[in-house]
Design a protein around this motif. Structure first.
Motif, PDB file in Angstrom:
ATOM      1  N   ASP A  11      18.504  29.882   4.682  1.00 58.74           N
ATOM      2  CA  ASP A  11      18.185  30.985   5.290  1.00 58.74           C
ATOM      3  C   ASP A  11      18.437  32.216   4.595  1.00 58.74           C
ATOM      4  OD1 ASP A  11      17.143  29.542   7.463  1.00 58.74           O
ATOM      5  OD2 ASP A  11      18.568  30.093   8.847  1.00 58.74           O
ATOM      6  N   GLU A  12      19.597  32.155   3.729  1.00 61.91           N
ATOM      7  CA  GLU A  12      20.029  33.190   2.965  1.00 61.91           C
ATOM      8  C   GLU A  12      18.831  33.465   1.683  1.00 61.91           C
ATOM      9  OE1 GLU A  12      24.989  33.009   3.164  1.00 61.91           O
ATOM     10  OE2 GLU A  12      23.887  31.758   1.760  1.00 61.91           O
TER      11      GLU A  12
ATOM     12  N   TYR B 150      16.001  35.304   3.269  1.00 63.02           N
ATOM     13  CA  TYR B 150      16.353  36.694   3.234  1.00 63.02           C
ATOM     14  C   TYR B 150      16.127  37.391   2.072  1.00 63.02           C
ATOM     15  CZ  TYR B 150      18.069  35.266   7.603  1.00 63.02           C
ATOM     16  OH  TYR B 150      18.481  34.736   8.867  1.00 63.02           O
ATOM     17  N   LYS B 151      16.587  36.598   1.087  1.00 61.07           N
ATOM     18  CA  LYS B 151      16.435  37.312  -0.228  1.00 61.07           C
ATOM     19  C   LYS B 151      15.272  37.500  -1.038  1.00 61.07           C
ATOM     20  CE  LYS B 151      18.926  38.456  -4.240  1.00 61.07           C
ATOM     21  NZ  LYS B 151      19.648  39.743  -4.313  1.00 61.07           N
TER      22      LYS B 151
ATOM     23  N   ARG C 147      12.705  37.717   1.299  1.00 61.67           N
ATOM     24  CA  ARG C 147      11.992  38.916   1.571  1.00 61.67           C
ATOM     25  C   ARG C 147      12.516  40.163   1.287  1.00 61.67           C
ATOM     26  NH1 ARG C 147      13.811  38.619   7.899  1.00 61.67           N
ATOM     27  NH2 ARG C 147      12.752  36.423   7.620  1.00 61.67           N
ATOM     28  N   GLU C 148      13.716  40.430   0.937  1.00 61.28           N
ATOM     29  CA  GLU C 148      14.154  41.712   0.324  1.00 61.28           C
ATOM     30  C   GLU C 148      13.156  42.214  -0.949  1.00 61.28           C
ATOM     31  OE1 GLU C 148      18.131  41.067  -0.422  1.00 61.28           O
ATOM     32  OE2 GLU C 148      18.878  41.042   1.526  1.00 61.28           O
TER      33      GLU C 148
ATOM     34  N   GLU D  88       7.022  36.567   1.227  1.00 56.57           N
ATOM     35  CA  GLU D  88       7.305  35.813   2.691  1.00 56.57           C
ATOM     36  C   GLU D  88       7.380  34.391   2.456  1.00 56.57           C
ATOM     37  OE1 GLU D  88       4.505  35.433   6.708  1.00 56.57           O
ATOM     38  OE2 GLU D  88       3.630  36.061   4.760  1.00 56.57           O
TER      39      GLU D  88
END
Length: 365
Positions: free
Chosen positions: A297-298, A301-302, A304-305, A309
């Motif tokens: 999950d991390e 998120y990385k 996505r930043e 996608e």
């Protein structure tokens, strides 16, 4: 933003859809409906293809034409989108969940036989993310116990198992043409079979069991379903199918680049292609192992930043509230890979630079 998986509209889609609009043949009676069925059956290598309003409708029709219903059991993957499992319940049957393979993520055919009971009527292999299930083993078990086989080949369209297209091996194959699939009609699905009687029954049920009498009146002998595909969508399907080989080539080329650039990244497990199969890599899927510096999950998120996608693997269906308590085997692998799996951008329109950007972020961590 680099999207996960979006459609490629670069052929005769506008031309064929405009023809439907210009001639007013926009509903299910137009010529493109028959053409899409015929062209798709020829591509898959099946004797019969029946268009439907979506892939879920195709799966439900498959179960109904095979007579599967109350009191019956169907062995199915838990590592899947929930649609095929829901259709089992639609007809009153019960799903029985089988574990996945760690390297390919698909149904573990070696664990199917232990789940069979006198109530078992069918096996529903789901070719998730593009890799074929071991269909030789599935068909061997089905023959031994006199079971039906319904392939959910949606994500395996374009993949090949020992020279045969997925969806042409079992008793019935089912496909979805949702916007993120290899070819799309926006919505829509297809049922394929080499049994012409089953195909005719599916067509009959999907069109409200309508018979037209000599005076033009509609007569219905049994309950049917409005699962027809409009001519507009079939026209788009015909255009998409014309380019499917190019799409497959691009998908496999992109997967090869991903594999090459990720092969030396510690803590990342890349997908495989077993002997005697061709993997279309509908979604390029990796496992984020414990050795990698970030959790799955991390990493999502990385990415996505950085405008990328991605998506987790499917959550196990046997853990979903409607199916808690359903019978299943040992689900250790399914549980593990669902927590570690991530799908990376996989559109046909993905460029080498897009892939390199994704890889650079993964490697920088």
């Amino acid at each position: 933003m680099i999207p996960l998986c979006i459609p490629e509209i670069s052929g005769n889609e506008w031309k064929y859809v405009k023809e439907c609009l210009d001639t007013n043949w926009v509903s299910s009676a137009g010529s493109y409906v028959n053409k899409f069925e015929e062209d798709f059956a020829k591509y898959i290598g099946s004797k019969k293809a029946v268009v439907t309003m979506n892939g879920t409708a195709a799966l439900e029709l498959a179960l109904r034409v095979l007579g599967i219903g109350n009191g019956d059991e169907v062995i199915v993957s838990s590592m899947t989108f929930i649609s095929p499992v829901n259709t089992i319940r639609y007809v009153g049957a019960e799903p029985v969940f089988v574990d996945a393979c760690r390297d390919t993520y698909i149904m573990d055919a070696e664990k199917v036989e232990e789940l069979i009971t006198p109530r078992t009527k069918a096996i529903m292999p789901v070719h998730i993310y593009g890799h074929p299930v071991d269909m030789d083993k599935i068909m061997e078990i089905a023959s031994k116990y006199n079971l039906y086989v319904i392939e959910d080949a949606t994500e395996g369209l374009g993949s090949v198992y020992k020279g045969r297209e997925l969806g042409s091996i079992g008793d019935i194959g089912c496909f979805s043409f949702n916007g993120n699939k290899l070819i799309t009609t926006g919505a829509g699905g297809m049922l394929t079979t080499n049994n012409e009687m089953l195909g005719e029954k599916a067509k009959y049920l999907s069109t409200q069991t309508k018979k037209v009498l000599e005076n033009g009146a509609f007569y219905h002998e049994e309950i049917g379903y409005n699962y027809r595909m409009p001519n507009l969508l079939a026209a788009m399907g015909c255009a998409q199918l014309e380019n499917i080989e190019r799409y497959i080539e691009i998908k496999r080329k992109n997967a090869n680049l991903y594999n090459t650039l990720l092969s030396d990244v510690k803590g990342i497990t890349i997908p495989v292609e077993k002997d005697n199969v061709k993997n279309v890599y509908w979604l390029y899927s990796i496992l984020v192992e414990d050795e990698y510096p970030l959790s799955r999950d991390e990493l999502i998120y990385k990415l996505r930043e950085n405008g990328i996608e991605s998506r987790t693997f499917f959550m196990p269906v046997h853990k979903m509230p409607p199916y808690v308590g359903s019978r299943h085997g040992d689900m250790l692998i399914t549980n593990e890979i669902s927590e570690k799996g991530i799908n990376l951008p996989s559109s046909v329109g993905l460029t080498d630079n897009d892939i390199i950007k994704v890889i650079n972020i993964i490697k920088s961590i």
